[in-house]
Enzyme design. Sequence first.
Site, PDB file in Angstrom:
ATOM      1  N   THR A   1     -37.633 -37.161  67.688  1.00 30.75           N
ATOM      2  CA  THR A   1     -38.818 -36.355  67.421  1.00 30.75           C
ATOM      3  C   THR A   1     -40.131 -37.077  67.722  1.00 30.75           C
ATOM      4  O   THR A   1     -41.147 -36.444  67.893  1.00 30.75           O
ATOM      5  CB  THR A   1     -38.828 -35.955  65.938  1.00 30.75           C
ATOM      6  OG1 THR A   1     -38.695 -37.135  65.156  1.00 30.75           O
ATOM      7  CG2 THR A   1     -37.665 -35.038  65.622  1.00 30.75           C
TER       8      THR A   1
ATOM      9  N   LYS B   1     -44.028 -27.276  62.876  1.00 31.35           N
ATOM     10  CA  LYS B   1     -43.442 -28.587  62.603  1.00 31.35           C
ATOM     11  C   LYS B   1     -41.984 -28.335  62.255  1.00 31.35           C
ATOM     12  O   LYS B   1     -41.394 -27.399  62.776  1.00 31.35           O
ATOM     13  CB  LYS B   1     -44.209 -29.265  61.468  1.00 31.35           C
ATOM     14  CG  LYS B   1     -45.655 -29.522  61.860  1.00 31.35           C
ATOM     15  CD  LYS B   1     -46.211 -30.772  61.241  1.00 31.35           C
ATOM     16  CE  LYS B   1     -47.460 -31.256  61.920  1.00 31.35           C
ATOM     17  NZ  LYS B   1     -48.588 -30.314  61.871  1.00 31.35           N
ATOM     18  N   GLY B   2     -41.365 -29.103  61.424  1.00 35.42           N
ATOM     19  CA  GLY B   2     -39.962 -28.847  61.110  1.00 35.42           C
ATOM     20  C   GLY B   2     -39.053 -29.615  62.049  1.00 35.42           C
ATOM     21  O   GLY B   2     -37.851 -29.547  61.969  1.00 35.42           O
ATOM     22  N   CYS B   3     -39.648 -30.358  62.979  1.00 39.12           N
ATOM     23  CA  CYS B   3     -38.844 -31.189  63.881  1.00 39.12           C
ATOM     24  C   CYS B   3     -39.239 -32.629  63.596  1.00 39.12           C
ATOM     25  O   CYS B   3     -40.170 -33.130  64.196  1.00 39.12           O
ATOM     26  CB  CYS B   3     -39.149 -30.853  65.333  1.00 39.12           C
ATOM     27  SG  CYS B   3     -39.382 -29.119  65.636  1.00 39.12           S
ATOM     28  N   LEU B   4     -38.554 -33.270  62.618  1.00 32.88           N
ATOM     29  CA  LEU B   4     -39.059 -34.591  62.214  1.00 32.88           C
ATOM     30  C   LEU B   4     -38.040 -35.701  62.208  1.00 32.88           C
ATOM     31  O   LEU B   4     -36.914 -35.544  62.352  1.00 32.88           O
ATOM     32  CB  LEU B   4     -39.650 -34.481  60.820  1.00 32.88           C
ATOM     33  CG  LEU B   4     -40.727 -33.426  60.740  1.00 32.88           C
ATOM     34  CD1 LEU B   4     -40.777 -32.774  59.413  1.00 32.88           C
ATOM     35  CD2 LEU B   4     -42.061 -34.035  61.073  1.00 32.88           C
TER      36      LEU B   4
END
Lengths: 411, 104
Positions: free
Chosen positions: A199, B101-104
Site C-alpha cells: 500500500t 482509503k481502506g487500503c493500508l
Amino acid sequence: MKKLLILGAGTAGTMMANKLRRRLDPVEWEITIVDPDPIHYYQPGFLFVPFGVYESHELKRPKTEFLPAGVTLRAETVEVVEPDKKRVKLQGRTEYLHYDVLIVATGTQIQPGETEGLLGEGWRKDIFDFYSFDGSAALRKKLQHFEGGRVVLNVAEMPIKCPVAPLEFLFLADYYFHTQGIRDKVELVYATPLDAAFTKPRAAELLGGLLEQKGVKVVPDFNLSEVKAGEKKIASYDGKELDYDLFVSIPVNMGDALWERSGLGDELNYVATDKHTLAAKQMKDVFVLGDATDLPSSKAGSVAHFEAEVLTENVLRQIEGQALLPDFDGHANCFIESGFGKGLLIDFNYTTEPLPGKFPLPGVGPFSLLAESKMNHWGKMMFRYVYWNQLIRGVELPLEAQMVMAGKQAA
Amino acid sequence: MPSIDVNGTPIEVNADGFLVNPDDWNESAAGILAAQAGISLTPRHWDVINFCRKDFTATGKSPGVRRITKVGGVPTKEMYALFPGGPGKLAAKLSGLEKPKGCL
C-alpha cells in the site's frame, strides 16, 4: 468501586489490562475483561505454521497467564453495548456489566462466508486460509504432501490484519518449495485488489521487486467475486478468472458482529475512533484500540502497542477530568520475513511512508530499515519471546510510541 | 497543479485526476470527469454519486465499494458494470471526493 471494563483479551486488551491495573488504585477501581475465548494465540506465528517453522501448540496459552491479580476475566460473548446507559449485555444472561470507562479491543476476524463459494466443497481440501489457528495447521498438512502445481494467494478485500503477511507467505513459500526440491514444479501467483504489491509506494517498489526476483507472478486490481471450487477457479467482479491447484485465501476481515448488533459499527463492523486521542466518536467514556478501530493505520500488533502507550495516559487523564492528548500518530513497525533466513523491517506512520535507515538506534541498528538482512530475521524470531514475556504483560519496551525520523534517510 | 475546464471555470485536480477541493464539485464537473473515464452518466450513476456526496457530508470520508453497496444499496456486481475498472476509485472521482482509503 468504579468500574473499568475491557472488551477483548487479545494483544490490545491484555496490554491495557496490565498497564491500567498498575496505574489505577485497586481500592478505587475494579477491572473486568470480557472475551469468549479462554486461549491467547500468538497470531504472528500463524504465518510460519504451514512451513513447519513453528508447531501449532507453541502458539497458544491460557489467557489467565497474562492477566495480573485484580483483573477479572469473564469468558463470555457480548450481545450489545448500550452506551447511553453505560452498560454491556452478555449473551444468554439477564445481567448487565456496568462501566465508568469502557475500552474496546474486540479486534478483527476473517469472514470466509462473505465470499460466494469460499466455504464450499473445496474448503480445507484445496482451499485454505492461514489467518486462523486451525487454518494454518490444516495448510501445514496439505503442504507436506504437495507435489507441485499452481498456488494462488489472494487478498479478498482491504483492509486486512497485518498487510505484509501475504507477501511474507509468498516469500516463505518460495523458500519452502526450494528446500523441498520442488520449486521448479510450483507456480506462485499473487492476486491482490491493490494496484501494486503493497500500500505504501516506496515499500511497494522494493517488495514488488523481491516478488519478481523470487518468480512470483503478481495479478493487481483483482477484486474477488466468487470461488468456483468445482472448476478450481477464482473469479473477479470484472470477469477475470484464475485457475489454481491450491488456493490460499485471505478472506474478508471484519470487526466483531457485536458492533452491528449494537448499531455502532461501520460497514465492516469497525468502531469510529478519533485518530489521535483514540476516544470513540459516538460513545462517551469509551476508547478504542487495536484492530477494532476504523483508523487509517495498519491493523497490526505493533500499532496496538503504540496505541496502548498513548491510551493508558488518556484513560488516566479522562478519569482526572483533564483534556486528552492527541498523541497517536499512526505509528507501525513491521518485520517482513523474506525467506532464506532473511527479513526486512519497516517503520512508518499516518504521514511518513517506510524509509531506509537503521533502527532503533539511528546509524547503528542493529536492524536495517527497508532492506533485507539476517539480523532482521533474527529480530522476527526473537519477537515471540518478547511478545509472551514483555509486550502483552505491559512491560515497557525500549521503543518510542511515536515514530522518530532520526536514523531514517528521507528522499 | 493541473485543472479541468468546467463551463469556462478551471477546477483544480491532483495528478490522479481527483478534485483537490470537494466543494468545487458540481454536476457539470461530474459529467466532464465521467467523459474522461469513458462513462456516460445514467440515472443509476447519479444514484451512486448522490449517495457518495451525502455520505461524505455525514462522515467526512469517501465511501468505499462495500459501503456504497451495504449502506447505499447498489449491488457490487452493478457497481463494476457502472464503473468499469475500479468502482470505488471512479465513484469517488466523479463525486469530487478523494480516493477512498481502506487500503493500508
